[in-house]
Design a protein around this motif. Structure first.
Motif, PDB file in Angstrom:
ATOM      1  N   LEU A  91       0.853  -1.190   0.000  1.00 45.43           N
ATOM      2  CA  LEU A  91       0.000   0.000   0.000  1.00 45.43           C
ATOM      3  C   LEU A  91       0.886   1.235   0.000  1.00 45.43           C
ATOM      4  CD1 LEU A  91      -2.798  -1.106   2.452  1.00 45.43           C
ATOM      5  CD2 LEU A  91      -2.818  -1.023  -0.017  1.00 45.43           C
ATOM      6  N   GLU A  92       0.755   2.014  -1.068  1.00 45.71           N
ATOM      7  CA  GLU A  92       1.612   3.187  -1.255  1.00 45.71           C
ATOM      8  C   GLU A  92       0.778   4.346  -1.779  1.00 45.71           C
ATOM      9  OE1 GLU A  92       4.766   3.868  -0.616  1.00 45.71           O
ATOM     10  OE2 GLU A  92       6.112   2.382  -1.484  1.00 45.71           O
ATOM     11  N   GLU A  93       0.901   5.493  -1.140  1.00 52.68           N
ATOM     12  CA  GLU A  93       0.274   6.681  -1.684  1.00 52.68           C
ATOM     13  C   GLU A  93       0.852   6.925  -3.082  1.00 52.68           C
ATOM     14  OE1 GLU A  93       1.828   6.417   1.334  1.00 52.68           O
ATOM     15  OE2 GLU A  93       0.996   7.855   2.765  1.00 52.68           O
ATOM     16  N   PHE A 151       1.044  -5.008   2.613  1.00 50.98           N
ATOM     17  CA  PHE A 151       2.120  -4.425   3.418  1.00 50.98           C
ATOM     18  C   PHE A 151       1.867  -2.937   3.580  1.00 50.98           C
ATOM     19  CE2 PHE A 151       5.042  -8.012   3.534  1.00 50.98           C
ATOM     20  CZ  PHE A 151       4.530  -8.813   2.514  1.00 50.98           C
ATOM     21  N   LEU A 152       1.976  -2.470   4.822  1.00 48.37           N
ATOM     22  CA  LEU A 152       1.750  -1.047   5.096  1.00 48.37           C
ATOM     23  C   LEU A 152       2.903  -0.478   5.903  1.00 48.37           C
ATOM     24  CD1 LEU A 152      -1.292  -2.545   5.837  1.00 48.37           C
ATOM     25  CD2 LEU A 152      -1.861  -0.124   5.733  1.00 48.37           C
ATOM     26  N   GLY A 153       3.107   0.837   5.736  1.00 47.32           N
ATOM     27  CA  GLY A 153       4.054   1.537   6.587  1.00 47.32           C
ATOM     28  C   GLY A 153       3.372   2.042   7.845  1.00 47.32           C
ATOM     29  N   LEU A 193       5.717   6.734   9.815  1.00 49.18           N
ATOM     30  CA  LEU A 193       6.881   7.234   9.077  1.00 49.18           C
ATOM     31  C   LEU A 193       6.907   6.741   7.633  1.00 49.18           C
ATOM     32  CD1 LEU A 193       9.566   6.590  11.860  1.00 49.18           C
ATOM     33  CD2 LEU A 193       8.495   8.779  11.270  1.00 49.18           C
ATOM     34  N   SER A 232      -2.738   2.024  -4.505  1.00 48.78           N
ATOM     35  CA  SER A 232      -3.154   3.097  -3.597  1.00 48.78           C
ATOM     36  C   SER A 232      -4.648   2.992  -3.318  1.00 48.78           C
ATOM     37  CB  SER A 232      -2.809   4.466  -4.175  1.00 48.78           C
ATOM     38  OG  SER A 232      -3.920   5.015  -4.848  1.00 48.78           O
ATOM     39  N   GLY A 246      -6.554   5.828  -2.861  1.00 52.48           N
ATOM     40  CA  GLY A 246      -7.186   7.122  -3.108  1.00 52.48           C
ATOM     41  C   GLY A 246      -6.181   8.245  -2.964  1.00 52.48           C
ATOM     42  N   LEU A 296      -5.645  10.746  -0.826  1.00 55.64           N
ATOM     43  CA  LEU A 296      -5.085  11.302   0.403  1.00 55.64           C
ATOM     44  C   LEU A 296      -4.193  10.301   1.113  1.00 55.64           C
ATOM     45  CD1 LEU A 296      -8.151  13.133   2.009  1.00 55.64           C
ATOM     46  CD2 LEU A 296      -6.387  14.047   0.495  1.00 55.64           C
ATOM     47  N   SER A 297      -3.206  10.800   1.859  1.00 55.55           N
ATOM     48  CA  SER A 297      -2.384   9.940   2.709  1.00 55.55           C
ATOM     49  C   SER A 297      -3.163   9.694   4.001  1.00 55.55           C
ATOM     50  CB  SER A 297      -1.047  10.626   3.020  1.00 55.55           C
ATOM     51  OG  SER A 297      -0.286   9.794   3.862  1.00 55.55           O
ATOM     52  N   LEU A 298      -3.464   8.424   4.244  1.00 54.30           N
ATOM     53  CA  LEU A 298      -4.296   8.047   5.399  1.00 54.30           C
ATOM     54  C   LEU A 298      -3.429   7.531   6.536  1.00 54.30           C
ATOM     55  CD1 LEU A 298      -6.871   5.949   3.338  1.00 54.30           C
ATOM     56  CD2 LEU A 298      -7.131   8.330   4.091  1.00 54.30           C
ATOM     57  N   SER A 329      -2.344   4.625   9.033  1.00 57.80           N
ATOM     58  CA  SER A 329      -2.237   3.205   8.684  1.00 57.80           C
ATOM     59  C   SER A 329      -3.519   2.449   9.032  1.00 57.80           C
ATOM     60  CB  SER A 329      -1.059   2.570   9.421  1.00 57.80           C
ATOM     61  OG  SER A 329       0.093   3.340   9.254  1.00 57.80           O
TER      62      SER A 329
END
Ligand SMILES: C[S@@+](CC[C@H](N)C(=O)[O-])C[C@H]1O[C@@H](n2cnc3c(N)ncnc32)[C@H](O)[C@@H]1O
Length: 208
Positions: free
Chosen positions: A136-138, A157-159, A162, A181, A183, A185-187, A189
């Protein structure tokens, strides 16, 4: 009968404590932001009055003494998974305290459904087996249209707060994980997991 495992979430905690050496009174300040990962456990495993039995969560704990370690929570067998952060923190703290020594790379169940391994992403990858892998990447191509198939075991996999470090990003690219992604916006986690779970729930409900 053991329920079909359909979703695994792997959260990389760049600073999250791998030992029980943190205070429940000041979780964000004393645990390397383990609180971020605990919210992910809640989002991945719990719905209102229920536990998702087809989901596993892996927390990669890369902070402090004893790091790296991986904590795995299995919705099929876990007990006493409560939605509040303090209860989850206590469960994780007891689990971490219960296993000062672990064989390298092997998950050992410490509490019902809660297992711990000494190691990093390599133990997770070995444990995931043949699951289809997504990062999962913005800014990556939209998950909708990625060919995600309901009922196939998929690992995401998520960050943490950070995001991913470059070495992890490279490792995930090397294993062929597809970047997607959720969408524009950066959400947070845990919100990313909630949004994704809803997307998967809908796919599964609408399958022919
Ligand atoms: C709070 S975000 C990370 C923010 C961090 N400052 C960064 O720049 O990478 C936490 C994680 O949630 C996931 N995430 C957040 N928003 C997302 C989105 N729109 N699409 C896909 N994944 C997302 C990513 O895995 C991300 O690493």
């Amino acid at each position: 009968m053991t329920p079909l495992l359909r979703r695994s979430f792997v959260v990389i905690g760049r600073t999250a404590a791998a030992s029980a050496d943190f205070s429940l009174e000041d979780l964000p300040g004393s645990s390397g932001r383990l609180d971020v990962l605990l919210r992910c456990v809640r989002a991945a495993l719990l719905f209102s009055h229920g536990l998702r039995t087809d989901v596993r969560v892996y927390l990669v704990l890369r902070g402090g003494a004893l790091a790296p370690r991986v904590l795995r929570v299995d919705g099929a067998t876990a007990r006493f998974i409560r939605p509040d952060e303090r209860s989850l923190a206590l469960l994780v703290q007891k689990t971490l305290r219960g296993a000062p020594q672990l064989p390298a790379g092997e998950f050992v169940e410490i509490k019902p459904g809660v297992a711990l391994a000494a190691g990093d992403l390599d133990c997770v990858l070995a444990d995931l087996g043949a699951a289809v892998r997504f990062v999962l990447e913005e800014g990556a191509p939209d998950l909708r249209g990625s060919g995600l198939v309901p009922d196939e075991h998929a690992a995401f996999f998520l960050g943490d707060h950070l995001g991913f470090d470059e070495a992890t990003r490279a490792e995930l690219a090397a294993i062929g994980a597809t970047a997607v992604s959720l969408g524009p916006l950066s959400l947070h986690s845990d919100d990313a997991i909630a949004v994704l779970s809803n997307e998967l729930d809908r796919l599964q409900a609408n399958r022919s």
